[in-house]
Design an enzyme around this catalytic site. Structure first.
Site, PDB file in Angstrom:
ATOM      1  N   LYS A 106      -0.797  -0.620   3.566  1.00 57.22           N
ATOM      2  CA  LYS A 106      -0.816   0.416   2.298  1.00 57.22           C
ATOM      3  C   LYS A 106      -0.414   1.146   2.112  1.00 57.22           C
ATOM      4  O   LYS A 106      -1.138   2.171   0.580  1.00 57.22           O
ATOM      5  CB  LYS A 106      -2.668  -0.408   1.566  1.00 57.22           C
ATOM      6  CG  LYS A 106      -2.846  -1.558   2.599  1.00 57.22           C
ATOM      7  CD  LYS A 106      -3.693  -2.176   1.978  1.00 57.22           C
ATOM      8  CE  LYS A 106      -5.100  -2.950   2.269  1.00 57.22           C
ATOM      9  NZ  LYS A 106      -4.865  -3.568   3.293  1.00 57.22           N
ATOM     10  N   ARG A 107       0.673   1.662   2.125  1.00 54.86           N
ATOM     11  CA  ARG A 107       0.860   3.357   2.292  1.00 54.86           C
ATOM     12  C   ARG A 107       2.154   2.678   0.663  1.00 54.86           C
ATOM     13  O   ARG A 107       1.838   1.938  -0.032  1.00 54.86           O
ATOM     14  CB  ARG A 107       2.595   3.437   2.498  1.00 54.86           C
ATOM     15  CG  ARG A 107       1.845   3.348   4.294  1.00 54.86           C
ATOM     16  CD  ARG A 107       1.498   4.465   4.053  1.00 54.86           C
ATOM     17  NE  ARG A 107       1.040   4.980   5.995  1.00 54.86           N
ATOM     18  CZ  ARG A 107       0.496   5.381   6.938  1.00 54.86           C
ATOM     19  NH1 ARG A 107      -1.361   5.675   6.137  1.00 54.86           N
ATOM     20  NH2 ARG A 107       0.404   5.431   8.083  1.00 54.86           N
TER      21      ARG A 107
END
EC number: 4.1.1.23
Length: 274
Positions: A95-96
């Site tokens: 979930k960058r």
């Protein structure tokens, strides 16, 4: 082979829509491993070996490794999955979301250090925070769209007054991912199983994108409703279950119990697709 080719191949080969999430919590490990962060690899590898013929994908959550200084164990696990289940794609759940230069480093981490086939991303900072990942042709990127957590409503269900039609934020993300952002066919969307009506809405806006759908199992999402809402002939779904499989048993037979839970989930998903 591209990520989407691997996904379609594993779905057909294993007759499965199930993604097995790897979220290791040492405090929940079975007796003999419990509380020992040095055994994260051993626990996860046993789960992989027990479920590899039942899954269309694996999804290790990087925070569960990094929190215990277990990144090297994650690297080892990635090598193990490549060696023992080379046909099953691996989605690195990270979930960058950051500016382009930093995103480039995160892309190196996901695709070069860990060798993932796909990664999860936050699109909040816009396309230039996603573009560095798409430079890795053949790799996949799943954008957070309508997530399974209750707080997702705080932003994702807000209307965008300045956009034509005033769509909800999650609707706008789906349109962008299906359209101008998806230059090389690498994008997918994350949509929670706890919101089947919104899965259906996302599918209408993004008819061909793969949907990664968490929330079945411990979070209470309905498997049949999820499949009916999201699966289309040209639009695959990847339905994730983590805790219900990983912690199906607290004794030394945990791997066999995980296999049984995974098979039950896979069969429920298959029953829904007919």
């Amino acid at each position: 082979m591209t990520f989407i080719d691997m996904l379609r191949g594993a779905t057909a080969r294993n007759d499965s829509l199930l993604c097995v999430g790897l979220d290791p919590e040492p405090s929940r490990f079975p007796a003999g491993l419990r509380g020992d962060a040095g055994r994260i690899y051993d626990f996860c590898a046993a789960i992989v070996d027990a479920t590899a013929d039942l899954a269309c994908a694996f999804k290790p959550q990087i925070a569960y490794f990094a929190a215990h200084r277990a990144e090297e164990q994650l690297e080892r696990l990635m090598r193990h999955m490549r060696a023992t289940a080379p046909h099953v794609p691996v989605i690195l759940d990270a979930k960058r979301g950051d500016i382009g230069s930093t995103a480039q480093q995160y892309a190196i981490e996901a695709f070069e250090r860990y060798g993932a086939d796909a990664v999860t991303l936050s699109p909040f900072m816009g396309f230039d925070s996603i573009e560095p990942y798409l430079a890795y042709h053949g790799k996949g990127a799943f954008l957070l769209c309508r997530t399974s957590n209750p707080g997702g409503d705080d932003l994702q269900s807000q209307r965008l007054a300045s956009v034509d039609g005033q769509p909800l934020l999650f609707e706008h993300i789906a349109r962008q991912a299906q359209g101008p952002w998806n230059r090389n066919g690498q994008l997918g969307l994350v949509v929670g199983a706890t919101y089947p009506a919104e899965i259906e809405r996302v599918r209408a806006l993004a008819p061909t994108l793969p949907l990664l759908i968490p929330g079945v199992g411990a979070q209470g999402g309905d498997a049949a409703a999820t499949v009916r809402a999201g699966l289309r002939p040209d639009g695959p779904v990847v339905v994730n279950s983590s805790r219900a499989i990983l912690y199906a048993s607290a004794d030394e037979g945990f791997a066999a119990a995980a296999r049984q839970a995974a098979q039950a989930t896979r069969d429920a998903l298959n029953a829904a697709r007919g």
